[in-house]
Scaffold this active site. Structure first.
Site, PDB file in Angstrom:
ATOM      1  N   GLU A  38     -10.269  -8.702  -4.640  1.00  0.00           N
ATOM      2  CA  GLU A  38      -8.957  -8.079  -4.465  1.00  0.00           C
ATOM      3  C   GLU A  38      -7.852  -9.117  -4.299  1.00  0.00           C
ATOM      4  OE1 GLU A  38      -7.801  -5.131  -4.803  1.00  0.00           O
ATOM      5  OE2 GLU A  38      -9.536  -3.807  -4.772  1.00  0.00           O
ATOM      6  N   ASP A  55       0.382  -3.330  -3.123  1.00  0.00           N
ATOM      7  CA  ASP A  55      -0.864  -3.603  -2.405  1.00  0.00           C
ATOM      8  C   ASP A  55      -0.693  -4.890  -1.610  1.00  0.00           C
ATOM      9  OD1 ASP A  55      -2.036  -1.374  -3.623  1.00  0.00           O
ATOM     10  OD2 ASP A  55      -2.731  -2.555  -5.322  1.00  0.00           O
ATOM     11  N   LYS A  85       2.640  -6.674   8.030  1.00  0.00           N
ATOM     12  CA  LYS A  85       1.632  -7.135   8.991  1.00  0.00           C
ATOM     13  C   LYS A  85       0.314  -7.508   8.312  1.00  0.00           C
ATOM     14  CE  LYS A  85       1.784  -6.463  13.109  1.00  0.00           C
ATOM     15  NZ  LYS A  85       1.867  -7.554  14.092  1.00  0.00           N
ATOM     16  N   ASN A  90      -3.574 -13.200  10.698  1.00  0.00           N
ATOM     17  CA  ASN A  90      -4.414 -12.462  11.640  1.00  0.00           C
ATOM     18  C   ASN A  90      -4.842 -11.163  10.952  1.00  0.00           C
ATOM     19  OD1 ASN A  90      -5.509 -10.920  13.658  1.00  0.00           O
ATOM     20  ND2 ASN A  90      -3.948 -11.444  15.199  1.00  0.00           N
ATOM     21  N   ASP A  94      -5.634  -5.672   9.444  1.00  0.00           N
ATOM     22  CA  ASP A  94      -6.132  -5.338   8.100  1.00  0.00           C
ATOM     23  C   ASP A  94      -7.510  -4.675   8.193  1.00  0.00           C
ATOM     24  OD1 ASP A  94      -4.543  -7.910   8.184  1.00  0.00           O
ATOM     25  OD2 ASP A  94      -4.530  -7.651   6.004  1.00  0.00           O
TER      26      ASP A  94
HETATM   27  C1  LIG Z   1      -4.507 -10.644  16.232  1.00  0.00           C
HETATM   28  O1  LIG Z   1      -3.872  -9.396  16.317  1.00  0.00           O
HETATM   29  C2  LIG Z   1      -4.443  -8.529  17.301  1.00  0.00           C
HETATM   30  C3  LIG Z   1      -3.715  -7.202  17.220  1.00  0.00           C
HETATM   31  O2  LIG Z   1      -3.704  -6.705  15.923  1.00  0.00           O
HETATM   32  C4  LIG Z   1      -4.340  -9.163  18.672  1.00  0.00           C
HETATM   33  O3  LIG Z   1      -4.969  -8.334  19.628  1.00  0.00           O
HETATM   34  C5  LIG Z   1      -5.003 -10.540  18.663  1.00  0.00           C
HETATM   35  O4  LIG Z   1      -4.796 -11.178  19.903  1.00  0.00           O
HETATM   36  C6  LIG Z   1      -4.433 -11.390  17.550  1.00  0.00           C
HETATM   37  N1  LIG Z   1      -5.194 -12.638  17.458  1.00  0.00           N
HETATM   38  C7  LIG Z   1      -4.614 -13.826  17.436  1.00  0.00           C
HETATM   39  C8  LIG Z   1      -5.509 -15.004  17.325  1.00  0.00           C
HETATM   40  O5  LIG Z   1      -3.388 -13.959  17.499  1.00  0.00           O
HETATM   41  C1  LIG Z   2      -0.751   3.670  -7.514  1.00  0.00           C
HETATM   42  O1  LIG Z   2      -1.451   2.669  -8.170  1.00  0.00           O
HETATM   43  C2  LIG Z   2      -2.373   1.978  -7.331  1.00  0.00           C
HETATM   44  C3  LIG Z   2      -2.984   0.865  -8.145  1.00  0.00           C
HETATM   45  O2  LIG Z   2      -3.358   1.278  -9.413  1.00  0.00           O
HETATM   46  C4  LIG Z   2      -3.418   2.948  -6.792  1.00  0.00           C
HETATM   47  O3  LIG Z   2      -4.296   2.279  -5.912  1.00  0.00           O
HETATM   48  C5  LIG Z   2      -2.721   4.069  -6.041  1.00  0.00           C
HETATM   49  O4  LIG Z   2      -3.670   5.024  -5.634  1.00  0.00           O
HETATM   50  C6  LIG Z   2      -1.682   4.718  -6.935  1.00  0.00           C
HETATM   51  N1  LIG Z   2      -0.967   5.711  -6.145  1.00  0.00           N
HETATM   52  C7  LIG Z   2      -0.682   6.911  -6.641  1.00  0.00           C
HETATM   53  C8  LIG Z   2       0.060   7.822  -5.735  1.00  0.00           C
HETATM   54  O5  LIG Z   2      -1.013   7.257  -7.766  1.00  0.00           O
END
Ligand SMILES: *[C@@H]1O[C@H](CO)[C@@H](O)[C@H](O)[C@H]1NC(C)=O
Ligand SMILES: *[C@@H]1O[C@H](CO)[C@@H](O)[C@H](O)[C@H]1NC(C)=O
Length: 130
Positions: A38, A55, A85, A90, A94
């Site tokens: 990806e 994306d 974000k 970090n 995600d």
């Molecule tokens: C990364 O983000 C999370 C929250 O999403 C937080 O709790 C954590 O402390 C962060 N880690 C670092 C290394 O900054």
């Molecule tokens: C828009 O396109 C992306 C990548 O092809 C796809 O992941 C996503 O689901 C699409 N969104 C809609 C609403 O069609």
């Protein structure tokens, strides 16, 4: 901090710590393969889609359904987060969002790259030596 390329074995360690292992029946290797295909492990990856959504990040999370970027019509922000974000180094947020996506889909099928390059393949090289 800015996004970075996360080395493969570091990603494996992070995924193991954040218990992605075994999650919805998928192994850490599946997630590493997914991230590879990806984003090439680049947390800063961002791609605009033809349909107006974008994306974001290492898992290329889509702004139509999962995060807010202020420019995607009809977006639903399922993970309740700003897409920006997903671009920092970090990846905890995600991973949290990716888990939600995978849970809803009962697998990794929402990711085109996983279906194309990882599903049913030998994924051992993605965790080898880590
Ligand atoms: C990364 O983000 C999370 C929250 O999403 C937080 O709790 C954590 O402390 C962060 N880690 C670092 C290394 O900054
Ligand atoms: C828009 O396109 C992306 C990548 O092809 C796809 O992941 C996503 O689901 C699409 N969104 C809609 C609403 O069609």
């Amino acid at each position: 901090r800015d996004g970075i390329i996360i080395p493969r074995c570091r990603l494996v360690r992070i995924f193991r710590q954040q218990s992605l292992e075994g999650f919805v029946g998928r192994k850490v290797a599946d997630w590493v393969c997914l991230a590879k295909h990806e984003s090439s492990y680049n947390t800063r990856a961002i791609n605009r889609n033809k349909n107006g959504s974008s994306d974001y990040g290492i898992f290329q999370i889509n702004s139509k359904y999962w995060c807010y970027d202020g420019r995607t019509p009809g977006a639903s922000n399922g993970c309740r987060i700003h897409c920006r974000k997903f671009l920092d180094d970090n990846i905890t947020d995600d991973i949290k969002c990716a888990k939600l996506i995978a849970r809803q889909a009962r697998g990794l099928t929402p990711w085109v790259a996983w279906r194309k390059h990882c599903r049913g393949k030998n994924l051992r090289p993605f965790v080898r030596g880590c």
